[in-house]
Design a protein around this motif. Structure first.
Motif: not given
Length: 389
Positions: A230, A232-235, A278, A281-282, A285
């Motif tokens: 998460a 890495k995906c800025n979540l 977001a 793509e996010q 993910e």
């Protein structure tokens, strides 16, 4: 030996005089505060309000000097200086911060009786726990730190060494954006050398952007792989113990979503905030991370589109369903920006999704569906979504 912030928070709170400067830089006229009795007297023509404590209820607060009222109306330079002398440098206690008052920064905590069970020492012999508050504007005062080293029991030959080490530890604490630096034990050897024989340091994860070297040392094998993915995906993701996966935009709404799930008797499997900007793509993910948890048997997507477009969420849902071949039942509540376009997209794609415009209804359906899936999983019975529509 421990250096830590006395009150650690997950949000940023800034002193009001700094906010005044920020407002001025952005074209909002303000009156800046001058932080000394002499300057208060000198600058009284431009002085309107004063607030140097990060807490509410200041007007009815009481200083440790006995002076009542953290906000005062003043009518002359003389009063400005007098009130400043009563307030500045003192601790203000308000109803919002409790009897201990507002802490003022880092503190060195040390004890000659440290070790495995320091909590028992603190309970049974609190005098053995030594504390030295530090003014971050001035840094660690050498004389005060030296006195602390003496009280810790270092011999005269080692006091200066111990002082140097503790000051360097404080400098590391500040420079590396640490929230705690702990050395246990810091010991004196037989040949009079001060040695740090252990180290535990916690770092503020909000400072990762400027502490690349430190964060490059992370051992991600010791962390929840879902949280690593998460990040890495800025979540913003935190794994929990339930079986209802949550995908929400906004931390406040995410917490409210978890609360209402529990109110209906369910258990959230995670906190996941995709944020206000977001991408599809996010979102895909996010679904991948949620569905990777084998305990998740239902996913509740709760989106209120303000900055975030509901259409983007819909695109993410469709992409996730296609690429991940999601078999987990979805309950979706979409409200806000481009919601009609989003609903149209979902309908045209033909996803088997339970939708609801009402948060309470959507949460209730998520819990009911979750319980139904959990009960029928062992019997290998297919769940009929239509029962909840």
């Amino acid at each position: 030996m421990n250096i830590a912030g006395q009150q650690q928070k997950r949000f940023l709170s800034i002193h009001e005089y700094l906010l005044m400067e920020l407002l001025q830089k952005n074209g909002v006229k303000t009156h800046l505060v001058k932080a000394s009795p002499r300057l208060a007297r000198k600058h009284i023509p431009s002085l309107r309000t004063s607030a140097q404590v990060l807490a509410g209820g200041r007007g009815k607060g009481t200083f440790d000097s006995g002076w009542k009222g953290g906000v005062r109306t003043i009518f002359s330079p003389h009063e400005a200086q007098m009130f400043a002398e009563k307030a500045l440098g003192h601790k203000l206690v308000t109803k919002q911060m409790g009897a201990a008052g507002k802490s003022q920064g880092p503190v060195m905590v040390a004890s000659s009786q440290g070790g495995v069970d320091i909590e028992s020492v603190a309970t049974e012999n609190p005098e053995a726990i030594l504390q030295l508050p530090i003014d971050i504007n001035k840094g660690a005062d050498r004389a005060a730190v030296k006195d602390l080293a003496k009280r810790m029991g270092f011999t005269p030959k080692c006091v200066d060494q111990a002082t140097d080490k503790m000051i360097k530890l404080y400098e590391l604490f500040m420079e590396q954006d640490a929230t705690m630096v702990e050395i246990n034990p810091m010991t004196e050897s037989a040949n009079h050398k001060v040695i740090s024989m252990d180290a535990k340091i916690n770092f503020d994860d909000n400072a990762e952007f400027r502490q690349h070297e430190v964060y490059g040392l992370r051992d991600i094998t010791q962390e929840d792989p879902r949280e690593v993915a998460a990040a890495k995906c800025n979540l913003n993701y935190i794994g929990l113990d339930g079986s209802i996966g949550c995908l929400v935009n906004g931390a406040g709404l995410a917490m409210s979503t978890m609360d209402i799930i529990k109110l209906h008797g369910g258990e959230p499997a995670n906190f996941l905030d995709v944020g206000g900007g977001a991408t599809a793509e996010q979102v895909t993910e996010a679904f991948k991370i949620i569905s990777s948890d084998p305990r998740v048997t239902t996913i509740f997507t709760n989106i209120f589109g303000g900055i975030m477009s509901c259409r983007v969420i819909a695109q993410g849902i469709i992409a996730a369903a296609s690429t991940l071949k999601l078999q987990i039942p979805l309950v979706v509540r979409l409200q806000g920006t481009e919601v009609d376009d989003a609903k149209k997209l979902v309908a045209e794609f033909g996803l088997r999704i339970i939708t609801s415009n009402d948060l309470d209804d959507a949460a209730s359906k998520s819990v009911k569906l979750n319980k139904m899936v959990n009960m029928t999983r062992a019997a290998k019975i297919n769940v009929s979504f239509e029962l909840l529509v």
